[in-house]
Design a protein around this motif. Structure first.
Motif, PDB file in Angstrom:
ATOM      1  N   SER A   8      27.620  62.500 -39.195  1.00 53.33           N
ATOM      2  CA  SER A   8      28.035  62.250 -37.812  1.00 53.33           C
ATOM      3  C   SER A   8      26.879  61.740 -36.967  1.00 53.33           C
ATOM      4  O   SER A   8      27.078  60.976 -36.019  1.00 53.33           O
ATOM      5  N   GLY A  12      29.441  58.052 -39.240  1.00 51.37           N
ATOM      6  CA  GLY A  12      30.371  58.429 -40.299  1.00 51.37           C
ATOM      7  C   GLY A  12      31.091  57.250 -40.917  1.00 51.37           C
ATOM      8  O   GLY A  12      31.544  57.326 -42.063  1.00 51.37           O
ATOM      9  N   GLY A 211      32.555  59.956 -42.901  1.00 52.62           N
ATOM     10  CA  GLY A 211      32.750  61.110 -42.035  1.00 52.62           C
ATOM     11  C   GLY A 211      34.158  61.669 -42.152  1.00 52.62           C
ATOM     12  O   GLY A 211      35.103  60.959 -42.496  1.00 52.62           O
TER      13      GLY A 211
END
Length: 539
Positions: A8, A12, A211
């Motif tokens: 993050s 991602g 992500g």
């Protein structure tokens, strides 16, 4: 800070991940080619025994009308009649006894210049060999999933993908020069193993770099490229009517993937879990730089990763835990059946499109086009309800397949439209089961559950080509099964829990509740949560 939190921070689904998905998605086009090429290379043209010509001077096949030899729906039927008195009219109209073909077979070249059927006479008494060959190819998918799944966990995703791309191109080109049907089938088996190795590990590699918020979308992107290959195959096969040239055309471009040696990255998550921190950090810095989010000074200092180990003894789990307790057993068996039914019907429809009576190239392209909206619609329905989405698409697919048996053979367009709707429902359902099954199984046995589900899916793939051997019992039998299997799955889905927008279960206790029956009594069983494997920065 675990790896998902690092993702993050560095992005991602930034430029690095998007380029990675280009490399992951390109092979999907050729995977679709190999998966479905048997629709054309194994096609059965109208045919007639040469000794059945009405006169001694047999006309060229191009000048003879084979249309009266085919049963409605485009499948050869009367083609296998071999009159003892060499009279077509007597054999077909008055039921004169027939014998085996001694003079060899003559094939219509209106649609195909050559197929494996015309080259090795896989018709009539030998027709089942064609279906067995397709099932052996599907068996290769099962073997590949088992073998290359474990090898990827041991040696890494990247090396296994590269190995399977090499196997695919070598054995794919080799199949174009196969001297007989048995060598061809063995080579196709090896291609099947490589298909599983690429599909499975490319998906995992992409997932491990993406992500959590983008994983569902990223996974469906690969499905789109498989659909592109599905559609393109119809055009390639239309232009190349000789099966050997077609097999070579879909295999030889695989040599271009040699540049993946230099561009395909390893999985930093896998490197980290295998105590190869320096390599993992190098890749993380590269990804952060490409995404325009270079690592902070604090993260640059903290370059040593550790895998947290629990001080207390960990409980070991196995596939037995999938069926040991009541609710878990019910959920597991239903999910395994859904995997099996989805793949059985998906390939049952995809590999036997000649049954619907329309032009085989047009039908194949339409079935490929259906993949796109089917994949897309799941993006809008999944977040609302996994359970209702799975149930509804299975019901649509099964009902449409069943309705085709009530359509007269001369209404081939209506029959094809219904089959297309059935394909739409099954394709959407197949996309959903990937997500749904991952959320039904608790964390401690999730990998076991998905692994066995994948094996059940491959069993469905092995049986799919054999479906059409049931036509000897009834011409409607294959489509009846293609309808009833999804409808049964739709009913069974009612017994599964809703998982949309709910926390994932971590333990079997989360599935069963606190009271589990043991030896006829009630006992509170506490299962510890397996939090081992959380990767953190040691600062």
């Amino acid at each position: 800070m675990n790896f998902d939190e690092i993702l993050s921070l560095i992005g991602g689904f930034g430029k690095f991940q998007k380029i990675l998905y280009v490399w992951i998605c390109l092979p999907q086009i050729f995977l679709a080619f190999h998966m479905l090429v048997s629709v054309f290379t194994g096609a059965v043209p109208p045919h007639l025994c040469r000794s059945s010509w009405p006169s001694a001077g047999a006309p060229a096949s191009s000048n003879f009308n084979f249309s009266h030899l085919s049963a409605p729906g485009g499948q050869p039927d009367l083609s296998c009649s071999v009159p003892l008195n060499h009279s077509i009219a007597v054999s077909l109209d008055s039921g004169h006894p027939t014998g085996s073909c001694q003079g060899g077979w003559e094939y219509s070249k209106e649609t195909f210049q050559s197929t494996i059927v015309t080259e090795w006479d896989l018709v009539c008494d030998s027709a089942s060999l064609n279906n067995v060959g397709s099932s052996i190819y599907m068996l290769g998918l099962l073997v590949g999933a088992v073998v290359f799944g474990s090898l990827a966990d041991k040696y890494g995703r990247r090396i296994v993908i590269l190995l399977n791309l090499a196997i695919q191109v070598i054995f794919g080109v080799g199949a174009a020069f196969a001297p007989n049907f048995y060598v061809y089938t063995a080579l196709r088996f090896m291609i099947g193993t490589s298909i599983s190795g690429v599909i499975m590990n490319a998906f995992v590699l992409g997932t491990e770099w993406t992500g959590s918020k983008q994983r569902m979308l990223a996974g469906i992107i690969t499905d789109y490229f498989f659909g592109v290959g599905y559609i393109l195959l119809a055009g390639v096969a239309y232009l190349i009517r000789d099966w050997r040239k077609l097999q070579l055309a879909i295999s030889a471009p695989g040599f271009l993937f040699i540049f993946y040696i230099w561009v395909l990255p390893k999985s930093a998550r896998w490197l980290m879990a295998n105590d190869r921190q320096e390599e993992a950090w190098e890749l993380i810095r590269k990804a952060a730089q490409m995404n325009g989010k270079p690592l902070t000074k604090q993260l640059e200092i903290c370059q040593v990763y550790k895998i947290e180990e629990k001080t207390e003894e960990k409980k070991k789990y196995s596939f037995i835990d999938l069926v040991r307790t009541p609710k878990m057993r019910k959920h597991s068996l239903i999910v395994f059946y859904l995997w099996f039914a989805n793949v059985l019907v998906y390939y049952g429809l995809s590999l036997n499109i000649s049954d619907f009576g329309m032009n085989i190239y047009l039908t194949h392209m339409i079935f490929g086009l259906v993949e796109m909206p089917a994949r897309t619609i799941t993006l809008f329905t999944l977040n609302r309800s996994r359970k209702i989405s799975q149930l509804a698409f299975l019901a649509v697919g099964g009902t449409a397949c069943l309705l085709t048996i009530f359509i007269p053979s001369d209404l081939s367009v209506i029959k094809t439209v219904l089959a297309m709707i059935g394909k739409f429902g099954i394709t959407a359902s197949l996309s959903i089961i990937y997500v749904y099954s991952a959320e039904v199984f608790p964390t401690i046995i999730r990998q076991n559950g998905i692994g066995i589900g994948s094996m059940c899916a491959r069993i469905g793939g092995v049986l799919a080509p054999m479906l059409y051997l049931l036509r000897s019992m009834s011409p409607h039998a294959p489509m009846v099964l293609c309808g009833l299997c999804p409808l049964l799955g739709s009913v069974l889905t009612l017994l599964l829990p809703e998982t949309a927008n709910k926390p994932l279960p971590d333990t079997i206790e989360d599935v069963e509740g606190s009271d589990l029956s043991e030896n006829g009594g009630l006992k509170q069983v506490v299962f510890e949560k397996d939090v081992v494997g959380s990767t953190r920065i040691d600062c």
